[in-house]
Motif scaffolding. Structure first.
Motif, PDB file in Angstrom:
ATOM      1  N   GLN A 131      50.789   9.460  16.741  1.00  0.00           N
ATOM      2  CA  GLN A 131      51.595   9.084  15.355  1.00  0.00           C
ATOM      3  C   GLN A 131      52.742   8.441  15.594  1.00  0.00           C
ATOM      4  O   GLN A 131      53.700   7.737  14.622  1.00  0.00           O
ATOM      5  CB  GLN A 131      50.895   9.887  13.649  1.00  0.00           C
ATOM      6  CG  GLN A 131      49.983   9.927  13.614  1.00  0.00           C
ATOM      7  CD  GLN A 131      49.073   8.517  13.223  1.00  0.00           C
ATOM      8  OE1 GLN A 131      49.402   7.849  12.952  1.00  0.00           O
ATOM      9  NE2 GLN A 131      47.463   9.108  12.948  1.00  0.00           N
ATOM     10  N   LEU A 132      54.062   9.404  16.033  1.00  0.00           N
ATOM     11  CA  LEU A 132      55.289   8.618  16.829  1.00  0.00           C
ATOM     12  C   LEU A 132      55.224   9.448  17.875  1.00  0.00           C
ATOM     13  O   LEU A 132      54.810   9.737  18.906  1.00  0.00           O
ATOM     14  CB  LEU A 132      55.670   9.207  15.146  1.00  0.00           C
ATOM     15  CG  LEU A 132      56.121  10.354  15.161  1.00  0.00           C
ATOM     16  CD1 LEU A 132      57.015  11.176  16.105  1.00  0.00           C
ATOM     17  CD2 LEU A 132      56.185  10.971  14.036  1.00  0.00           C
ATOM     18  N   ASP A 133      56.790   8.810  18.705  1.00  0.00           N
ATOM     19  CA  ASP A 133      57.810   9.326  19.356  1.00  0.00           C
ATOM     20  C   ASP A 133      58.303   9.785  19.188  1.00  0.00           C
ATOM     21  O   ASP A 133      59.022   9.628  18.584  1.00  0.00           O
ATOM     22  CB  ASP A 133      57.599   8.101  20.718  1.00  0.00           C
ATOM     23  CG  ASP A 133      58.638   8.589  21.998  1.00  0.00           C
ATOM     24  OD1 ASP A 133      59.070   8.384  22.053  1.00  0.00           O
ATOM     25  OD2 ASP A 133      57.977   8.939  22.545  1.00  0.00           O
ATOM     26  N   TYR A 134      59.088  11.288  19.947  1.00  0.00           N
ATOM     27  CA  TYR A 134      60.152  12.021  19.702  1.00  0.00           C
ATOM     28  C   TYR A 134      61.430  10.794  19.573  1.00  0.00           C
ATOM     29  O   TYR A 134      62.265  11.396  19.256  1.00  0.00           O
ATOM     30  CB  TYR A 134      60.090  13.545  19.511  1.00  0.00           C
ATOM     31  CG  TYR A 134      61.149  14.028  19.041  1.00  0.00           C
ATOM     32  CD1 TYR A 134      61.143  14.719  17.999  1.00  0.00           C
ATOM     33  CD2 TYR A 134      62.079  14.365  20.126  1.00  0.00           C
ATOM     34  CE1 TYR A 134      61.425  15.584  17.701  1.00  0.00           C
ATOM     35  CE2 TYR A 134      63.391  14.669  19.778  1.00  0.00           C
ATOM     36  CZ  TYR A 134      63.262  15.387  18.859  1.00  0.00           C
ATOM     37  OH  TYR A 134      64.589  16.451  18.072  1.00  0.00           O
ATOM     38  N   GLY A 135      61.532  10.544  20.989  1.00  0.00           N
ATOM     39  CA  GLY A 135      62.534   9.983  21.378  1.00  0.00           C
ATOM     40  C   GLY A 135      62.988   8.968  21.041  1.00  0.00           C
ATOM     41  O   GLY A 135      64.435   8.915  20.176  1.00  0.00           O
ATOM     42  N   TYR A 136      61.266   7.914  20.682  1.00  0.00           N
ATOM     43  CA  TYR A 136      62.033   7.334  19.744  1.00  0.00           C
ATOM     44  C   TYR A 136      62.602   7.307  18.502  1.00  0.00           C
ATOM     45  O   TYR A 136      63.430   6.230  17.439  1.00  0.00           O
ATOM     46  CB  TYR A 136      60.988   5.924  19.725  1.00  0.00           C
ATOM     47  CG  TYR A 136      60.922   5.265  21.343  1.00  0.00           C
ATOM     48  CD1 TYR A 136      61.964   5.493  21.903  1.00  0.00           C
ATOM     49  CD2 TYR A 136      60.593   4.419  21.539  1.00  0.00           C
ATOM     50  CE1 TYR A 136      61.773   4.641  23.399  1.00  0.00           C
ATOM     51  CE2 TYR A 136      59.822   4.292  22.681  1.00  0.00           C
ATOM     52  CZ  TYR A 136      61.071   4.279  23.517  1.00  0.00           C
ATOM     53  OH  TYR A 136      60.412   3.893  24.895  1.00  0.00           O
ATOM     54  N   THR A 137      62.145   8.338  17.271  1.00  0.00           N
ATOM     55  CA  THR A 137      62.636   8.524  15.916  1.00  0.00           C
ATOM     56  C   THR A 137      63.630   9.265  16.160  1.00  0.00           C
ATOM     57  O   THR A 137      64.457   8.733  15.157  1.00  0.00           O
ATOM     58  CB  THR A 137      61.623   8.976  15.343  1.00  0.00           C
ATOM     59  OG1 THR A 137      61.091  10.374  16.279  1.00  0.00           O
ATOM     60  CG2 THR A 137      60.501   8.568  15.182  1.00  0.00           C
ATOM     61  N   ARG A 138      64.215   9.898  17.125  1.00  0.00           N
ATOM     62  CA  ARG A 138      65.506  10.828  17.137  1.00  0.00           C
ATOM     63  C   ARG A 138      66.298   9.247  17.377  1.00  0.00           C
ATOM     64  O   ARG A 138      68.006   9.530  17.165  1.00  0.00           O
ATOM     65  CB  ARG A 138      65.206  12.159  18.254  1.00  0.00           C
ATOM     66  CG  ARG A 138      66.403  12.577  17.491  1.00  0.00           C
ATOM     67  CD  ARG A 138      66.722  13.193  16.425  1.00  0.00           C
ATOM     68  NE  ARG A 138      67.856  14.116  16.831  1.00  0.00           N
ATOM     69  CZ  ARG A 138      68.743  15.299  16.582  1.00  0.00           C
ATOM     70  NH1 ARG A 138      67.294  16.087  17.106  1.00  0.00           N
ATOM     71  NH2 ARG A 138      69.253  15.424  16.479  1.00  0.00           N
ATOM     72  N   LEU A 139      66.238   7.958  17.481  1.00  0.00           N
ATOM     73  CA  LEU A 139      66.576   7.550  18.150  1.00  0.00           C
ATOM     74  C   LEU A 139      67.660   6.260  17.272  1.00  0.00           C
ATOM     75  O   LEU A 139      68.678   6.573  17.360  1.00  0.00           O
ATOM     76  CB  LEU A 139      65.937   6.191  18.829  1.00  0.00           C
ATOM     77  CG  LEU A 139      67.156   4.535  19.792  1.00  0.00           C
ATOM     78  CD1 LEU A 139      66.938   4.678  20.955  1.00  0.00           C
ATOM     79  CD2 LEU A 139      67.165   3.619  18.860  1.00  0.00           C
ATOM     80  N   TRP A 140      66.734   6.275  16.176  1.00  0.00           N
ATOM     81  CA  TRP A 140      66.997   6.169  14.987  1.00  0.00           C
ATOM     82  C   TRP A 140      68.446   6.886  14.415  1.00  0.00           C
ATOM     83  O   TRP A 140      69.313   6.363  13.415  1.00  0.00           O
ATOM     84  CB  TRP A 140      66.394   5.466  13.371  1.00  0.00           C
ATOM     85  CG  TRP A 140      65.326   4.484  14.198  1.00  0.00           C
ATOM     86  CD1 TRP A 140      64.211   4.905  14.802  1.00  0.00           C
ATOM     87  CD2 TRP A 140      65.914   3.104  14.148  1.00  0.00           C
ATOM     88  NE1 TRP A 140      63.550   3.456  15.507  1.00  0.00           N
ATOM     89  CE2 TRP A 140      64.684   2.575  14.812  1.00  0.00           C
ATOM     90  CE3 TRP A 140      67.262   2.371  13.761  1.00  0.00           C
ATOM     91  CZ2 TRP A 140      64.477   0.754  14.549  1.00  0.00           C
ATOM     92  CZ3 TRP A 140      67.077   1.504  14.229  1.00  0.00           C
ATOM     93  CH2 TRP A 140      65.938   0.367  13.990  1.00  0.00           C
ATOM     94  N   GLY A 141      68.450   8.509  14.770  1.00  0.00           N
ATOM     95  CA  GLY A 141      69.414   9.610  13.613  1.00  0.00           C
ATOM     96  C   GLY A 141      70.892   8.913  14.523  1.00  0.00           C
ATOM     97  O   GLY A 141      72.041   9.011  14.650  1.00  0.00           O
ATOM     98  N   ALA A 142      70.408   9.083  16.125  1.00  0.00           N
ATOM     99  CA  ALA A 142      72.080   8.364  16.756  1.00  0.00           C
ATOM    100  C   ALA A 142      72.329   6.933  16.463  1.00  0.00           C
ATOM    101  O   ALA A 142      73.465   7.518  16.336  1.00  0.00           O
ATOM    102  CB  ALA A 142      71.292   8.090  18.778  1.00  0.00           C
TER     103      ALA A 142
END
Length: 413
Positions: A131-142
């Protein structure tokens, strides 16, 4: 109640939470200094807060082994965190007392401590369901960290350091509102129910102990940076505006790292990812200890993408690859010890060194990466890959010649 896809839900959470984190993390040292707290006491306060995170992640977080409990627990963590920031605003108007601050910081960290472990567990659950990709969602945190640190440099220049707890409370309140949105795909357990986690049993595994040690040294090496670099750079003559831009540069490097991580590091073994992070830790902190010239600091901040995100990616990969334990048990241990206790211990030590010693605190941090060059963290997938290599070698010997395959050819066999 509003609904959205899990990937959007988690991206909103990552952005709003790390915006609040980016407001607070770089400038809390200056905020505490403005309240009249000494460098050594700042290290002690930070250490107490991180120790509280360690305790809560070691005791409470493992209890959330049922996936349906994760989102409600995250909502409560955010709500209590908002109350903590409001308390910081109130105490900032009074004459600061060390023990009053200590109690508030301990309570705040007890409230917010499980948040990252729980959100990572939610991400892992949805990632397993594609349902999601960890790296891409964590990218928004960065991205949020970049925006927050850059904007706070300008805001504190014009409105003063007292804006830190105010904007932190606002950011965390928006995060809480974001968690109240309902994911369109419910959190449901797709496998047989697991027993409660025996955290001591998980910790006593030899492989886990090596993982915890290496991750603790690499995470802990950032202790002085998180809590004293702003003061260090200010003493070197840099304005809060420039300091904000330096922090933004480090988070931009994190964005780039996460953006390329899937293609660049997908075939890397966990032990090699940890080695890369360790080498970068030694180089980065040695450079920062050697010089405070702006070009050197720029290089050091660019390396943050590897020292920080490389350690996180390595740890996430290890937890995902280790099939023998409940995921939440390892996740709780990681956030309790490397991201909690180790940071607390190093922060307190760095506070003492910064205040009482002529030794540059960044030399101490660089030394923490050296043992990691000689320790190997081996995930389950690493073992499988090594066994496959040994089998290939044996087959090659039987035929009297050596055959080498590309990764694509190996996958097709």
């Amino acid at each position: 109640m509003f609904q959205c896809r899990p990937a959007i839900w988690m991206s909103i959470y990552q952005f709003t939470f790390f915006f609040a984190y980016g407001v607070y993390l770089p400038f809390r040292g200056l905020w505490l200094e403005k309240l009249g707290i000494t460098d050594a006491d700042i290290g002690m306060l930070v250490g107490l807060g991180l120790t509280s995170r360690c305790i809560i992640n070691f005791t409470l977080t493992p209890l959330f082994h049922k996936v349906e409990h994760l989102i409600p627990a995250l909502r409560w963590s955010m709500f209590l965190g908002v109350l903590g920031f409001i308390s910081f605003i109130y105490i900032g108007e009074l004459k600061a007392n060390f023990w009053a601050l200590a109690i508030l910081i301990i309570l705040f960290n007890l409230a917010i401590g499980p948040a990252v472990a729980i959100s990572d567990a939610i991400s892992n659950h949805y990632a397993a369901d594609r349902q999601l990709d960890y790296g891409y969602t964590r990218l928004w945190g960065a991205v949020a960290l970049t925006v927050a640190s850059a904007s706070m440099g300008l805001i504190t220049t014009h409105w003063g350091i007292s804006a830190v707890p105010i904007l932190g409370a606002l950011g965390l309140f928006v995060t809480f509102l974001g968690t109240m949105i309902k994911p369109s795909v419910p959190m449901k357990c797709n496998h047989k129910k697991t027993d409660k986690i025996n955290i001591i049993k998980v910790l006593c595994d030899k492989k886990t102990l090596v993982f915890i040690l290496v991750a603790s040294l690499l995470e802990g090496s950032h202790g002085g940076y998180y809590f004293f670099s702003t003061i260090y750079w200010k003493d070197a003559g840099y304005s809060t505006e420039v300091i904000g831009y330096l922090w933004s540069l480090s988070t931009i490097s994190v964005i780039v790292f996460y953006f390329i991580s899937r293609k660049a590091f997908s075939n890397w073994q966990v032990k090699l990812l940890f080695k890369l992070a360790a080498i970068s830790v030694v180089i980065r902190w040695a450079l920062m200890a050697y010089s405070t010239e702006l070009p050197v600091l720029i290089v050091c901040q660019i390396l943050h993408g590897i020292t920080f995100s490389g350690t996180i990616l390595s740890s996430v990969r290890y937890v995902e690859e280790n099939k023998r334990h409940n995921y939440m048990g390892l996740q709780a241990l990681y956030h309790a010890i490397p991201a909690g206790f180790a940071l607390a211990l190093v922060s307190a030590a760095c506070g003492w060194i910064y205040h009482h010693s002529d030794i540059n605190v960044f030399w101490f941090m660089a030394a923490m990466g050296i043992p990691c060059l000689f320790l190997s963290v081996i995930g389950d997938d690493d073992k499988d890959k090594d066994k496959d290599k040994d089998k290939d070698k044996d087959k090659d010997k039987d035929h009297g010649f050596t055959v080498r395959f590309s990764p694509e050819e190996q996958n097709s066999i």
